[in-house]
Write a protein that holds these residues in place. Structure first.
Motif, PDB file in Angstrom:
ATOM      1  N   PHE A  11       0.861  -1.242   0.146  1.00 41.71           N
ATOM      2  CA  PHE A  11       0.039   0.099  -0.026  1.00 41.71           C
ATOM      3  C   PHE A  11       0.749   1.329  -0.017  1.00 41.71           C
ATOM      4  O   PHE A  11       0.549   2.133   0.564  1.00 41.71           O
ATOM      5  CB  PHE A  11      -0.934  -0.048   1.183  1.00 41.71           C
ATOM      6  CG  PHE A  11      -1.699  -1.472   1.270  1.00 41.71           C
ATOM      7  CD1 PHE A  11      -1.492  -1.931   2.509  1.00 41.71           C
ATOM      8  CD2 PHE A  11      -2.448  -2.008   0.551  1.00 41.71           C
ATOM      9  CE1 PHE A  11      -2.154  -3.266   2.743  1.00 41.71           C
ATOM     10  CE2 PHE A  11      -3.248  -3.159   0.583  1.00 41.71           C
ATOM     11  CZ  PHE A  11      -2.910  -3.724   1.583  1.00 41.71           C
ATOM     12  N   SER A  14      -1.093   4.239   0.134  1.00 42.19           N
ATOM     13  CA  SER A  14      -1.995   4.561   0.954  1.00 42.19           C
ATOM     14  C   SER A  14      -1.535   5.131   2.426  1.00 42.19           C
ATOM     15  O   SER A  14      -0.283   5.022   2.455  1.00 42.19           O
ATOM     16  CB  SER A  14      -2.650   2.933   1.415  1.00 42.19           C
ATOM     17  OG  SER A  14      -3.320   2.952   2.573  1.00 42.19           O
ATOM     18  N   HIS A  22      -9.856  -2.018   0.869  1.00 43.27           N
ATOM     19  CA  HIS A  22     -10.647  -0.740   0.527  1.00 43.27           C
ATOM     20  C   HIS A  22     -10.398   0.407   1.334  1.00 43.27           C
ATOM     21  O   HIS A  22     -10.146   0.084   2.444  1.00 43.27           O
ATOM     22  CB  HIS A  22     -12.281  -0.862   0.570  1.00 43.27           C
ATOM     23  CG  HIS A  22     -12.704  -1.998  -0.318  1.00 43.27           C
ATOM     24  ND1 HIS A  22     -13.752  -3.016   0.237  1.00 43.27           N
ATOM     25  CD2 HIS A  22     -12.666  -2.292  -1.556  1.00 43.27           C
ATOM     26  CE1 HIS A  22     -13.768  -3.911  -0.769  1.00 43.27           C
ATOM     27  NE2 HIS A  22     -13.654  -3.405  -1.852  1.00 43.27           N
ATOM     28  N   MET A  23     -10.075   1.519   0.697  1.00 40.26           N
ATOM     29  CA  MET A  23     -10.139   2.748   1.574  1.00 40.26           C
ATOM     30  C   MET A  23     -11.523   3.742   1.359  1.00 40.26           C
ATOM     31  O   MET A  23     -11.865   4.000   0.034  1.00 40.26           O
ATOM     32  CB  MET A  23      -9.057   3.545   0.854  1.00 40.26           C
ATOM     33  CG  MET A  23      -8.507   4.690   1.684  1.00 40.26           C
ATOM     34  SD  MET A  23      -7.098   5.247   1.068  1.00 40.26           S
ATOM     35  CE  MET A  23      -6.239   5.739   2.736  1.00 40.26           C
ATOM     36  N   ASP A 137      -9.732   1.141  -4.169  1.00 42.67           N
ATOM     37  CA  ASP A 137      -8.864  -0.200  -3.957  1.00 42.67           C
ATOM     38  C   ASP A 137      -7.639   0.033  -3.542  1.00 42.67           C
ATOM     39  O   ASP A 137      -7.064   0.942  -4.211  1.00 42.67           O
ATOM     40  CB  ASP A 137      -8.859  -1.097  -5.248  1.00 42.67           C
ATOM     41  CG  ASP A 137     -10.130  -1.901  -5.345  1.00 42.67           C
ATOM     42  OD1 ASP A 137     -10.828  -2.393  -4.527  1.00 42.67           O
ATOM     43  OD2 ASP A 137     -10.488  -1.976  -6.617  1.00 42.67           O
ATOM     44  N   ARG A 138      -7.004  -0.260  -2.593  1.00 39.97           N
ATOM     45  CA  ARG A 138      -5.878  -0.351  -2.115  1.00 39.97           C
ATOM     46  C   ARG A 138      -5.083  -1.336  -2.853  1.00 39.97           C
ATOM     47  O   ARG A 138      -5.390  -2.464  -3.266  1.00 39.97           O
ATOM     48  CB  ARG A 138      -5.415  -0.506  -0.420  1.00 39.97           C
ATOM     49  CG  ARG A 138      -6.107   0.623   0.255  1.00 39.97           C
ATOM     50  CD  ARG A 138      -5.840   0.128   1.819  1.00 39.97           C
ATOM     51  NE  ARG A 138      -6.420   1.375   2.439  1.00 39.97           N
ATOM     52  CZ  ARG A 138      -6.481   1.221   3.705  1.00 39.97           C
ATOM     53  NH1 ARG A 138      -6.071   0.150   4.364  1.00 39.97           N
ATOM     54  NH2 ARG A 138      -6.866   2.205   4.316  1.00 39.97           N
ATOM     55  N   LYS A 139      -3.834  -0.761  -3.286  1.00 37.91           N
ATOM     56  CA  LYS A 139      -2.836  -1.492  -4.117  1.00 37.91           C
ATOM     57  C   LYS A 139      -1.733  -2.262  -3.487  1.00 37.91           C
ATOM     58  O   LYS A 139      -1.278  -1.710  -2.601  1.00 37.91           O
ATOM     59  CB  LYS A 139      -2.404  -0.921  -5.243  1.00 37.91           C
ATOM     60  CG  LYS A 139      -3.354  -0.259  -6.149  1.00 37.91           C
ATOM     61  CD  LYS A 139      -4.290  -1.222  -6.984  1.00 37.91           C
ATOM     62  CE  LYS A 139      -5.356  -0.535  -7.926  1.00 37.91           C
ATOM     63  NZ  LYS A 139      -6.417  -1.159  -8.080  1.00 37.91           N
ATOM     64  N   THR A 140      -1.512  -3.452  -3.833  1.00 36.50           N
ATOM     65  CA  THR A 140      -0.040  -3.876  -3.433  1.00 36.50           C
ATOM     66  C   THR A 140       0.944  -3.961  -4.496  1.00 36.50           C
ATOM     67  O   THR A 140       0.555  -4.040  -5.781  1.00 36.50           O
ATOM     68  CB  THR A 140      -0.360  -5.411  -2.934  1.00 36.50           C
ATOM     69  OG1 THR A 140      -1.399  -5.350  -1.749  1.00 36.50           O
ATOM     70  CG2 THR A 140       0.772  -6.031  -2.477  1.00 36.50           C
TER      71      THR A 140
END
Length: 168
Positions: A11, A14, A22-23, A137-140
């Motif tokens: 994240f 983030s 989710h954020m 969506d939070r991303k990795t």
């Protein structure tokens, strides 16, 4: 000497490093469900999709403490009083946290879902104007770094400095 280091930077974009997909963002302007969906799709990903109780707790945290309303739009809807509930983003979440007696399709036209500040859901007439919750969506991100250095790559300070540079 060449050391290979593989970092998993969770994240990066983030504000917190956690496993929540989710954020959530509270939108204080009251609109119809359809207008809320349009706004969320233009500025975020979509109206809030809720996958589990953790999502509920995180979503409710975004609502201001001085919120005076009763309902807030989320991304759950249906096409008719007998059709199944689906998420605006078409995700396959099967989680539900309906308030007692809900959904009740009062007067036969409550096809959109709202959430109370306690996290429970209710069905409502989609043309009513409520505030809403959007999500992204939070991303990795996985970053593989090949480092050529004579420094000890296992030194916590060196790792910290590399991570700092990789996330900027």
């Amino acid at each position: 000497m060449q050391n290979k280091i593989q970092f998993l930077i969770l994240f990066v974009l983030s504000p917190c490093v956690c496993s929540l997909p989710h954020m959530f963002y509270y939108v204080p302007v009251p609109t119809s469900w359809l207008d809320a969906q349009t706004y969320c799709r233009q500025h975020y990903t979509d109206l809030a999709t809720i996958d589990d109780k953790t999502d509920v707790y995180e979503l409710v945290k975004t609502v201001p403490k001085d919120f005076k309303g009763k309902y807030i739009w989320i991304g759950l809807y249906r096409m008719s009083g007998t059709s199944p509930w689906i998420w605006s983003d078409q995700s396959k979440s099967i989680f539900g946290w309906w308030a007692s007696g809900q959904p009740n399709n009062y007067n036969g036209y409550q096809f959109c879902a709202s959430i109370y500040t306690d996290g429970f859901w209710a069905d409502e007439d989609c043309v009513l104007k409520y505030t809403s919750i959007c999500y992204i969506d939070r991303k990795t991100q996985i970053l593989r770094v090949d480092v050529k250095s004579s420094q000890n790559m296992n030194d916590p300070e060196v790792k910290k400095e590399i991570l700092k540079k990789a996330s900027s």
